[in-house]
Design a protein around this motif. Sequence first.
Motif, PDB file in Angstrom:
ATOM      1  N   TYR A  45      15.682 -16.762   2.814  1.00 52.99           N
ATOM      2  CA  TYR A  45      15.900 -16.446   1.588  1.00 52.99           C
ATOM      3  C   TYR A  45      14.626 -16.216   0.590  1.00 52.99           C
ATOM      4  CZ  TYR A  45      16.480 -17.609  -3.445  1.00 52.99           C
ATOM      5  OH  TYR A  45      16.192 -17.618  -4.973  1.00 52.99           O
ATOM      6  N   ILE A  46      14.611 -15.235   0.032  1.00 53.70           N
ATOM      7  CA  ILE A  46      13.404 -15.152  -0.829  1.00 53.70           C
ATOM      8  C   ILE A  46      13.819 -14.676  -2.692  1.00 53.70           C
ATOM      9  CG2 ILE A  46      12.893 -12.734  -0.630  1.00 53.70           C
ATOM     10  CD1 ILE A  46       9.759 -13.571  -0.597  1.00 53.70           C
ATOM     11  N   ASN A  47      13.132 -15.260  -3.614  1.00 51.60           N
ATOM     12  CA  ASN A  47      13.281 -14.856  -4.955  1.00 51.60           C
ATOM     13  C   ASN A  47      12.061 -13.899  -5.166  1.00 51.60           C
ATOM     14  OD1 ASN A  47      13.499 -14.286  -7.535  1.00 51.60           O
ATOM     15  ND2 ASN A  47      13.773 -16.576  -8.179  1.00 51.60           N
ATOM     16  N   LEU A  48      12.259 -12.777  -5.389  1.00 51.91           N
ATOM     17  CA  LEU A  48      11.241 -11.730  -5.813  1.00 51.91           C
ATOM     18  C   LEU A  48      10.733 -11.748  -7.146  1.00 51.91           C
ATOM     19  CD1 LEU A  48      12.461  -8.542  -3.534  1.00 51.91           C
ATOM     20  CD2 LEU A  48      10.959 -10.201  -2.944  1.00 51.91           C
ATOM     21  N   LYS A  49      11.480 -12.329  -8.219  1.00 52.20           N
ATOM     22  CA  LYS A  49      11.146 -12.282  -9.407  1.00 52.20           C
ATOM     23  C   LYS A  49       9.598 -13.018  -9.452  1.00 52.20           C
ATOM     24  CE  LYS A  49      11.507 -12.293 -13.930  1.00 52.20           C
ATOM     25  NZ  LYS A  49      11.434 -10.870 -14.525  1.00 52.20           N
ATOM     26  N   GLY A  50       8.519 -12.127  -9.589  1.00 56.18           N
ATOM     27  CA  GLY A  50       7.286 -12.589  -9.875  1.00 56.18           C
ATOM     28  C   GLY A  50       6.683 -12.489  -8.649  1.00 56.18           C
ATOM     29  N   PHE A  51       7.169 -11.945  -7.440  1.00 56.25           N
ATOM     30  CA  PHE A  51       6.519 -11.938  -6.259  1.00 56.25           C
ATOM     31  C   PHE A  51       5.744 -10.526  -6.219  1.00 56.25           C
ATOM     32  CE2 PHE A  51       6.331 -10.652  -1.868  1.00 56.25           C
ATOM     33  CZ  PHE A  51       6.152 -11.850  -0.944  1.00 56.25           C
ATOM     34  N   PRO A  52       4.493 -10.670  -5.616  1.00 56.40           N
ATOM     35  CA  PRO A  52       3.534  -9.594  -5.489  1.00 56.40           C
ATOM     36  C   PRO A  52       4.043  -8.621  -4.658  1.00 56.40           C
ATOM     37  CG  PRO A  52       2.695 -11.439  -4.244  1.00 56.40           C
ATOM     38  CD  PRO A  52       3.679 -11.774  -5.051  1.00 56.40           C
ATOM     39  N   VAL A  53       5.074  -7.791  -5.116  1.00 48.80           N
ATOM     40  CA  VAL A  53       5.695  -6.780  -3.757  1.00 48.80           C
ATOM     41  C   VAL A  53       4.468  -5.612  -3.698  1.00 48.80           C
ATOM     42  CG1 VAL A  53       7.361  -5.043  -3.704  1.00 48.80           C
ATOM     43  CG2 VAL A  53       7.896  -7.136  -4.797  1.00 48.80           C
ATOM     44  N   SER A  54       4.128  -5.323  -2.297  1.00 49.91           N
ATOM     45  CA  SER A  54       3.331  -4.499  -2.037  1.00 49.91           C
ATOM     46  C   SER A  54       3.638  -3.110  -2.303  1.00 49.91           C
ATOM     47  CB  SER A  54       2.714  -4.755  -0.679  1.00 49.91           C
ATOM     48  OG  SER A  54       2.328  -3.399  -0.038  1.00 49.91           O
ATOM     49  N   PRO A  55       2.765  -2.200  -2.997  1.00 52.68           N
ATOM     50  CA  PRO A  55       3.216  -0.641  -3.131  1.00 52.68           C
ATOM     51  C   PRO A  55       3.256   0.032  -1.753  1.00 52.68           C
ATOM     52  CG  PRO A  55       1.592  -1.271  -4.670  1.00 52.68           C
ATOM     53  CD  PRO A  55       1.698  -2.900  -3.734  1.00 52.68           C
ATOM     54  N   GLU A  56       2.609  -0.539  -0.980  1.00 55.16           N
ATOM     55  CA  GLU A  56       2.537   0.205   0.484  1.00 55.16           C
ATOM     56  C   GLU A  56       3.861  -0.487   1.325  1.00 55.16           C
ATOM     57  OE1 GLU A  56      -0.222  -1.783  -0.519  1.00 55.16           O
ATOM     58  OE2 GLU A  56      -1.324   0.058  -0.867  1.00 55.16           O
ATOM     59  N   ALA A  57       4.483  -1.399   0.767  1.00 57.53           N
ATOM     60  CA  ALA A  57       5.842  -1.635   1.246  1.00 57.53           C
ATOM     61  C   ALA A  57       6.744  -0.774   0.867  1.00 57.53           C
ATOM     62  CB  ALA A  57       6.133  -3.124   1.159  1.00 57.53           C
ATOM     63  N   LEU A  58       6.721  -0.653  -0.677  1.00 57.39           N
ATOM     64  CA  LEU A  58       7.811   0.220  -1.204  1.00 57.39           C
ATOM     65  C   LEU A  58       7.781   1.263  -0.856  1.00 57.39           C
ATOM     66  CD1 LEU A  58       7.717  -1.147  -5.119  1.00 57.39           C
ATOM     67  CD2 LEU A  58       9.559  -1.544  -3.360  1.00 57.39           C
ATOM     68  N   LYS A  59       6.759   2.127  -0.365  1.00 58.06           N
ATOM     69  CA  LYS A  59       6.503   3.546  -0.046  1.00 58.06           C
ATOM     70  C   LYS A  59       7.260   3.879   1.326  1.00 58.06           C
ATOM     71  CE  LYS A  59       2.089   4.294  -2.491  1.00 58.06           C
ATOM     72  NZ  LYS A  59       0.599   4.449  -2.085  1.00 58.06           N
ATOM     73  N   LEU A  60       7.412   2.572   1.938  1.00 54.10           N
ATOM     74  CA  LEU A  60       8.135   2.744   3.369  1.00 54.10           C
ATOM     75  C   LEU A  60       9.603   3.395   3.253  1.00 54.10           C
ATOM     76  CD1 LEU A  60       6.944  -0.436   5.190  1.00 54.10           C
ATOM     77  CD2 LEU A  60       5.962   1.817   5.550  1.00 54.10           C
ATOM     78  N   VAL A  61      10.239   3.288   2.112  1.00 54.53           N
ATOM     79  CA  VAL A  61      11.586   3.708   1.983  1.00 54.53           C
ATOM     80  C   VAL A  61      11.697   4.468   0.632  1.00 54.53           C
ATOM     81  CG1 VAL A  61      13.885   2.510   1.560  1.00 54.53           C
ATOM     82  CG2 VAL A  61      12.628   1.661   3.159  1.00 54.53           C
TER      83      VAL A  61
END
Length: 559
Positions: A45-61
């Motif tokens: 489990y992970i809470n993404l509120k405030g997590f440093p989501v990588s732009p490189e990750a988002l670009k994968l989908v």
Amino acid sequence: MSDDQQSSQPNQTPAEQLAKKMQDIEIASKEREVESKAAAIGVPYINLKGFPVSPEALKLVPEEQAQELEALPFFYTGEEVRVGAVDPTKKEARELLYQVEERTHAKGGLYFISQHSFDSAFKLYAALPKVKKLPKGVQISSDELSKYENEVKNFIDLQEKITKVPTTDVIVLIMAASLGARSSDIHIEAEEAKIKIRFRVDGVLVDVAELAKETWQQIISRIKLISGLKINVADRPQDGRFTIFLKEEKIDVRVSTIPTAYGESVVMRLLRQATVELDFEKLGIRGKAYEQLKREIERPNGMIITTGPTGSGKTTTLYAILKKLNDPETKIITLEDPIEYRVPGLNQSQIDSSKEYTFAKGLRSVLRQDPDVVMVGEIRDLETGDVAVQAALTGHLMLSTIHTNDAAGAVPRFLSMGIKPFLLAPALNAVIGQRLVRKICENCKTEEQLDEQTITRVKEILADMPENSGYTVDLENMKFYKGQGCDVCNNTGYKERIGIYEIFTMNAEIEKLTLSGNLSQYEMAAAAKKSGMIKMAQDGILKALDGITTIKEVFEVAE
């Protein structure tokens, strides 16, 4: 509420501050609930509120896919990738992870996230730079094709090259080699000790290469990824599609997989738009038959039927006819299953039996669209046949196919379906029976000496031609040809294919036979011969005498 919190929200009223606090409590409660569910099913489990989501990750989908699946990549280092999903138990979420792993070659992990987590991370898509949307499919550049043409002169070169390139390039190499060989289908089959690759060239399957069995999972995953198939499904058939974009043309590739004892069998059909550029005049229909069919095509109503087994060129013939009829003043609608070629100027509709959109129901809808010409992929039942006949009688030109061995079998087949003779007789314009034969390679063509038995058989067939066919043959001075085999034809002696035909058009005698409602295929064949129809075998032998094909080819598909 602390002084710090109050100062951070100076414009909020006490009621708004209370509502915000209650909302935070509710969100925290839901996060704990999701965390408990994750622990229960053994998913991190992970809470993404405030997590440093990588732009490189988002670009994968793509944003649209993430929104549809409620799943997105949130962490990517090049070696590791993590995907968060609101429902990680869904097959689609696991499949997304497999696709991302395949695309990045990184080790992946699937995480359980709350809806609030997903919504928070999804907003970050808006901050990504907008890039031009790339077309779906495999891009094979002209440079790559030129490179492969230089390196792969024949199938022996292909075998040597295919074991030395990365998995991603294997598929591109196979595609390029198949295009160079003018292949219509690519077969990739998992066997006990190897992977066999075969091309269907001019209607004949040819073994072209083998791969080590250890590479199977990478190969099949790559094919499924580009075809839009489920990578983690191997126990049931799947159908997909992708497109190869070249500078000069676009090639649709239809992909089919079925499970086998040692993995899966993959068949990729290459649907080249150039194929339908074939002119009606170049089909291979000649002489009296050509003039008769040309006249029937120009009529405003009636039925033109092509017959023959799968792979006999029926679709090519229909598209060539449609191309001749295709002009701004003519509305043409097709019903197909599937649509094999996209043709500008045609209104093409895809049959979908799963949604009860059948040929019969589709045809009824099509007739309300005010068409001039209708093409139905196949007449296979009474319901479709009845509607097609009625359409032909009410001012429409109807083109379709029916499965019979020859042209003479079409009318008895319609009657056996239950079509009424008094409707069929005035509706039917022409019936075309056909097969495809390979053409002799012009680069290595030489004269062929036939044995006495074959010569006798040829003479018997030609002697049975009707006197009013328009052809005369000197049976004592016949020359035949063959291809010796060269680099141009991959040592097969053949290059490309052409049709051999038998065509009859409706006349008084055939109409009278049809109206009787009780006729055999032999009676119909006799009536067609009397009207001047030459049979497929006779047409094939005449083409062999002209040096177009070989007697061996003709006898393999006719007589």
